[in-house]
Design a protein around this motif. Structure first.
Motif, PDB file in Angstrom:
ATOM      1  N   ALA A 259    -101.990 -85.303 -16.204  1.00  0.00           N
ATOM      2  CA  ALA A 259    -101.092 -85.293 -15.046  1.00  0.00           C
ATOM      3  C   ALA A 259     -99.703 -85.779 -15.425  1.00  0.00           C
ATOM      4  O   ALA A 259     -98.690 -85.208 -15.003  1.00  0.00           O
ATOM      5  N   GLU A 260     -99.625 -86.827 -16.235  1.00  0.00           N
ATOM      6  CA  GLU A 260     -98.330 -87.343 -16.662  1.00  0.00           C
ATOM      7  C   GLU A 260     -97.579 -86.346 -17.535  1.00  0.00           C
ATOM      8  O   GLU A 260     -96.352 -86.242 -17.484  1.00  0.00           O
ATOM      9  N   THR A 261     -98.324 -85.604 -18.359  1.00  0.00           N
ATOM     10  CA  THR A 261     -97.688 -84.601 -19.220  1.00  0.00           C
ATOM     11  C   THR A 261     -96.939 -83.569 -18.386  1.00  0.00           C
ATOM     12  O   THR A 261     -95.791 -83.227 -18.683  1.00  0.00           O
ATOM     13  N   ILE A 262     -97.574 -83.090 -17.318  1.00  0.00           N
ATOM     14  CA  ILE A 262     -96.933 -82.087 -16.464  1.00  0.00           C
ATOM     15  C   ILE A 262     -95.701 -82.664 -15.778  1.00  0.00           C
ATOM     16  O   ILE A 262     -94.633 -82.029 -15.727  1.00  0.00           O
ATOM     17  N   LEU A 263     -95.812 -83.875 -15.271  1.00  0.00           N
ATOM     18  CA  LEU A 263     -94.683 -84.478 -14.575  1.00  0.00           C
ATOM     19  C   LEU A 263     -93.504 -84.703 -15.519  1.00  0.00           C
ATOM     20  O   LEU A 263     -92.350 -84.503 -15.139  1.00  0.00           O
ATOM     21  N   ASN A 264     -93.784 -85.102 -16.741  1.00  0.00           N
ATOM     22  CA  ASN A 264     -92.707 -85.301 -17.718  1.00  0.00           C
ATOM     23  C   ASN A 264     -91.993 -83.994 -18.031  1.00  0.00           C
ATOM     24  O   ASN A 264     -90.757 -83.941 -18.108  1.00  0.00           O
ATOM     25  N   GLU A 265     -92.762 -82.925 -18.232  1.00  0.00           N
ATOM     26  CA  GLU A 265     -92.150 -81.631 -18.541  1.00  0.00           C
ATOM     27  C   GLU A 265     -91.358 -81.106 -17.342  1.00  0.00           C
ATOM     28  O   GLU A 265     -90.290 -80.519 -17.496  1.00  0.00           O
ATOM     29  N   LEU A 266     -91.879 -81.347 -16.145  1.00  0.00           N
ATOM     30  CA  LEU A 266     -91.188 -80.907 -14.933  1.00  0.00           C
ATOM     31  C   LEU A 266     -89.851 -81.623 -14.786  1.00  0.00           C
ATOM     32  O   LEU A 266     -88.828 -81.013 -14.463  1.00  0.00           O
ATOM     33  N   ASN A 267     -89.855 -82.927 -15.056  1.00  0.00           N
ATOM     34  CA  ASN A 267     -88.635 -83.711 -14.927  1.00  0.00           C
ATOM     35  C   ASN A 267     -87.601 -83.321 -15.982  1.00  0.00           C
ATOM     36  O   ASN A 267     -86.400 -83.274 -15.697  1.00  0.00           O
ATOM     37  N   LYS A 268     -88.034 -83.011 -17.196  1.00  0.00           N
ATOM     38  CA  LYS A 268     -87.107 -82.594 -18.250  1.00  0.00           C
ATOM     39  C   LYS A 268     -86.501 -81.234 -17.930  1.00  0.00           C
ATOM     40  O   LYS A 268     -85.336 -80.986 -18.216  1.00  0.00           O
ATOM     41  N   PHE A 269     -87.296 -80.355 -17.365  1.00  0.00           N
ATOM     42  CA  PHE A 269     -86.815 -79.011 -17.057  1.00  0.00           C
ATOM     43  C   PHE A 269     -85.820 -79.033 -15.911  1.00  0.00           C
ATOM     44  O   PHE A 269     -84.752 -78.426 -15.985  1.00  0.00           O
ATOM     45  N   SER A 270     -86.151 -79.756 -14.833  1.00  0.00           N
ATOM     46  CA  SER A 270     -85.268 -79.810 -13.663  1.00  0.00           C
ATOM     47  C   SER A 270     -85.577 -81.057 -12.852  1.00  0.00           C
ATOM     48  O   SER A 270     -86.587 -81.096 -12.146  1.00  0.00           O
ATOM     49  N   PRO A 271     -84.728 -82.080 -12.940  1.00  0.00           N
ATOM     50  CA  PRO A 271     -84.949 -83.277 -12.117  1.00  0.00           C
ATOM     51  C   PRO A 271     -85.002 -82.953 -10.626  1.00  0.00           C
ATOM     52  O   PRO A 271     -85.737 -83.608  -9.878  1.00  0.00           O
ATOM     53  N   ALA A 272     -84.236 -81.961 -10.197  1.00  0.00           N
ATOM     54  CA  ALA A 272     -84.254 -81.594  -8.780  1.00  0.00           C
ATOM     55  C   ALA A 272     -85.613 -81.040  -8.366  1.00  0.00           C
ATOM     56  O   ALA A 272     -86.046 -81.212  -7.221  1.00  0.00           O
ATOM     57  N   LEU A 273     -86.309 -80.365  -9.306  1.00  0.00           N
ATOM     58  CA  LEU A 273     -87.623 -79.809  -8.995  1.00  0.00           C
ATOM     59  C   LEU A 273     -88.626 -80.922  -8.714  1.00  0.00           C
ATOM     60  O   LEU A 273     -89.595 -80.717  -7.976  1.00  0.00           O
ATOM     61  N   MET A 274     -88.397 -82.102  -9.276  1.00  0.00           N
ATOM     62  CA  MET A 274     -89.278 -83.241  -9.014  1.00  0.00           C
ATOM     63  C   MET A 274     -89.154 -83.716  -7.563  1.00  0.00           C
ATOM     64  O   MET A 274     -90.044 -84.398  -7.047  1.00  0.00           O
TER      65      MET A 274
END
Length: 408
Positions: A259-274
């Motif tokens: 779960a943390e892996t996905i959240l980290n990749e999501l945040n790196k790709f687009s902080p707004a998407l988080m």
């Protein structure tokens, strides 16, 4: 059919027809005067959103398109025929970008919506236009104007209400099969989907929503590893994200780490998407036979992520908990739509977030494309080692390709 969500094309509008220089010549009529007609306007190039299309594969190999030229003017004041407009069909959800300036020309989000991307050239004038009391035999005409030419980049973002996030084999495809009529590939061995799958989920009478299965991400996806980053941009148009976590992974890894892996990749790709609303969905709970162990794993994941939003424990394969989840999603979407209609400030904030996500996604993908271009030119960049050769280059002919890849 191969799923293609990015293409580059060149469009050329038709040139305008030239004006005609002609004089009236008839028996017993002297000095008949000018009668040269105007040329016809050149045809324009339009893009039209077609609900029956779901990929840009038609523009994968044919990339140059030209509208018809206007005909030249004729004698006896005959105007040349106008060139026919060229209408190119694209899927709903296509964003049109000027390749030279990176300006977003338009966004085709409604079926039947049209966008003119190249203006046809104006017609030339015949010599009849220039006659006057002092110039009764003009020999002046004008040529038609050249049609507009443009290099365009087309980006397809699937239109879905709900987007699924998760590592490969988290059960996203199984979930879509369980709640909709879509039949993506599933099997009893590990593999990852290569293309997004859409499913329409019916919840009661005349109520439904669309869910999108985004191909599984892996660690390093935000830096170009694997295929997942190609499809993260599709999440920009979703209203809700479901984060699926495999509670009984075959490699016995910690679900909280996944779960943390996905959240980290999501945040790196687009902080707004988080900032998009996200729900945690813990899947494959039926494979944990010990109820105490299941509760302990659920608690560990929630505490590790400091999760404050909704949490659902389901088994997509057995369809346990999926109906309650779909009902909750439908209520959320209805309430969100009502709030957007009644609260202009909320609607504006939602629109700004959507635009911010799209801008960040486009900038991230452009940065990766630039880094790959440097690598192909023999110039190493800072992130060169993180780039993956399996990322599909749009200019390469890679054929139809398999539907699945195996994970070792």
């Amino acid at each position: 059919m191969k799923f293609v969500d990015e293409v580059s094309i060149h469009v050329q509008a038709g040139d305008g027809g030239n004006g005609m220089m002609s004089f009236r010549r008839e028996k017993f009529i002297e000095k008949g005067g000018p009668n040269g007609g105007d040329g016809g306007d050149g045809g324009s190039v339009w893009l039209e959103a077609n609900v029956n299309l779901n990929t840009l594969v038609d523009y994968r190999y044919t990339r140059r398109f030209q509208a018809q030229r206007g005909e030249n003017g004729g004698s006896t004041d005959c105007t040349g025929a106008k060139g026919e407009d060229l209408v190119l069909q694209v899927p709903v959800g296509t964003t049109v970008i000027d390749a030279g300036t990176q300006e977003v020309i338009g966004d085709l989000t409604q079926p039947g919506q049209r966008l003119r991307v190249a203006q046809g050239g104006w017609h030339g004038l015949g010599n009849t236009r220039f006659k006057s009391s002092t110039n009764r035999a003009p020999r002046q005409t004008t040529k038609g104007k050249p049609g507009e030419a443009r290099d365009l980049k087309l980006e397809l973002k699937v239109l879905a209400d709900v987007g699924l996030l998760g590592l490969p084999n988290a059960g996203k495809s199984t979930f879509i099969r369980a709640v909709s009529a879509a039949k993506p590939k599933v099997a009893d061995y590990p593999f990852t989907t290569l293309v997004p799958n859409l499913g329409v989920v019916s919840v009661g009478r005349l109520k439904s929503f669309v869910v999108a299965d985004i191909p599984g991400l892996i660690e390093g996806a935000s830096e170009g590893a694997g295929l997942g980053i190609r499809f993260l941009k599709h999440l920009a148009r979703t209203r809700l994200l479901l984060h699926l976590v495999d509670m009984a992974p075959l490699d016995e890894s910690d679900p909280a780490d996944a779960a943390e892996t996905i959240l980290n990749e999501l945040n790196k790709f687009s902080p707004a998407l988080m900032e998009r609303d996200r729900w945690l969905v813990l899947n494959k709970a039926d494979q944990i036979l010990n109820e105490e162990e299941r509760d302990a794993r659920v608690k560990a994941v929630v505490e590790r992520l400091n999760w404050e939003g909704p949490v659902f424990v389901i088994s997509a394969l057995e369809r346990n908990g999926t109906e309650a989840l779909c009902q909750a999603i439908m209520r959320y979407l209805d309430e969100r739509a009502e709030r957007i209609a009644e609260d202009p400030a909320f609607a504006e904030a939602a629109q700004e977030l959507d635009q911010q996500i799209e801008d960040e996604a486009r900038a991230r993908l452009q940065a990766l494309d630039d880094a790959r271009a440097l690598r192909r030119a023999g110039i190493k960049s800072v992130d060169d080692e993180s780039l993956d050769d399996d990322f599909d280059d749009d200019d390469e002919d890679d054929g139809e390709g398999p539907e699945i890849i195996y994970v070792r």
